[in-house]
Enzyme design. Sequence first.
Site, PDB file in Angstrom:
ATOM      1  N   ILE A   1     119.294  65.914  29.459  1.00 48.86           N
ATOM      2  CA  ILE A   1     117.956  65.956  28.873  1.00 48.86           C
ATOM      3  C   ILE A   1     117.148  64.750  29.342  1.00 48.86           C
ATOM      4  O   ILE A   1     117.590  63.607  29.231  1.00 48.86           O
ATOM      5  CB  ILE A   1     118.041  65.983  27.338  1.00 48.86           C
ATOM      6  CG1 ILE A   1     118.828  67.219  26.880  1.00 48.86           C
ATOM      7  CG2 ILE A   1     116.644  65.984  26.719  1.00 48.86           C
ATOM      8  CD1 ILE A   1     119.345  67.130  25.470  1.00 48.86           C
ATOM      9  N   LYS A   2     115.976  65.023  29.860  1.00 45.63           N
ATOM     10  CA  LYS A   2     115.139  63.978  30.437  1.00 45.63           C
ATOM     11  C   LYS A   2     114.058  63.569  29.441  1.00 45.63           C
ATOM     12  O   LYS A   2     113.304  64.409  28.938  1.00 45.63           O
ATOM     13  CB  LYS A   2     114.512  64.497  31.733  1.00 45.63           C
ATOM     14  CG  LYS A   2     114.144  63.442  32.754  1.00 45.63           C
ATOM     15  CD  LYS A   2     113.741  64.132  34.054  1.00 45.63           C
ATOM     16  CE  LYS A   2     113.407  63.120  35.132  1.00 45.63           C
ATOM     17  NZ  LYS A   2     112.931  63.811  36.357  1.00 45.63           N
TER      18      LYS A   2
END
Length: 217
Positions: free
Chosen positions: A82-83
Amino acid sequence: MKFFVDTADVKEIRELNDLGLVDGVTTNPSLILKSGRDIIEVTKEICNIVKGPVSAEVAATEYEQMMKEAAVIARIADNICIKLPVTLDGLKACKALTSEGHKVNMTLCFSANQALLAAKAGATFISPFIGRLDDTGINGMELIAEIRTIYDNYDFRTEILAASVRTVNHVKEAALIGADVVTAPPATLKALVKHPLTYKGLETFLADWAKTGQKIA
């Protein structure tokens, strides 16, 4: 050093993956727009191609919405990363998500202080943007060096993921400094193999081989 490919173009990812050059993939909203595809659909396809981490970015700025979007992204595949942006809300979300066992890539890093905070929050990766710093007249590689020193000083496990990589020289310098990962566009990764003397030497060898009249297979 690990190579991530910075694109949402499935064809390019598949080609580089078949060459054995892809350890992971990074995407962002701009790359999703360029692909013209639905973020969930294309990210799932990428995750099926590549075994390593695939970074997909939330499109939120506040903690609560970040967590909602992260939950959706995390369900896509087991190799999702997850960015999140390096902001206070992003750091809070990073701490919460990594505590739950999720991989997190903290992006849009432009200072060593930001990188230090990301490591404290338990980030899997920190993504300093080399090219964008260069655009402002600041040497992006100096930031990579600063982060490397800080992380080594305190044995942080967060990996330095050199981003906004535009040239083969960026890749070489990041490797010399000690970045753990480089993410680059497909064209830049392919350009790493090119050298005029290689092709000149190959041309000479093939010409001489033809004169022998032999065949190997």
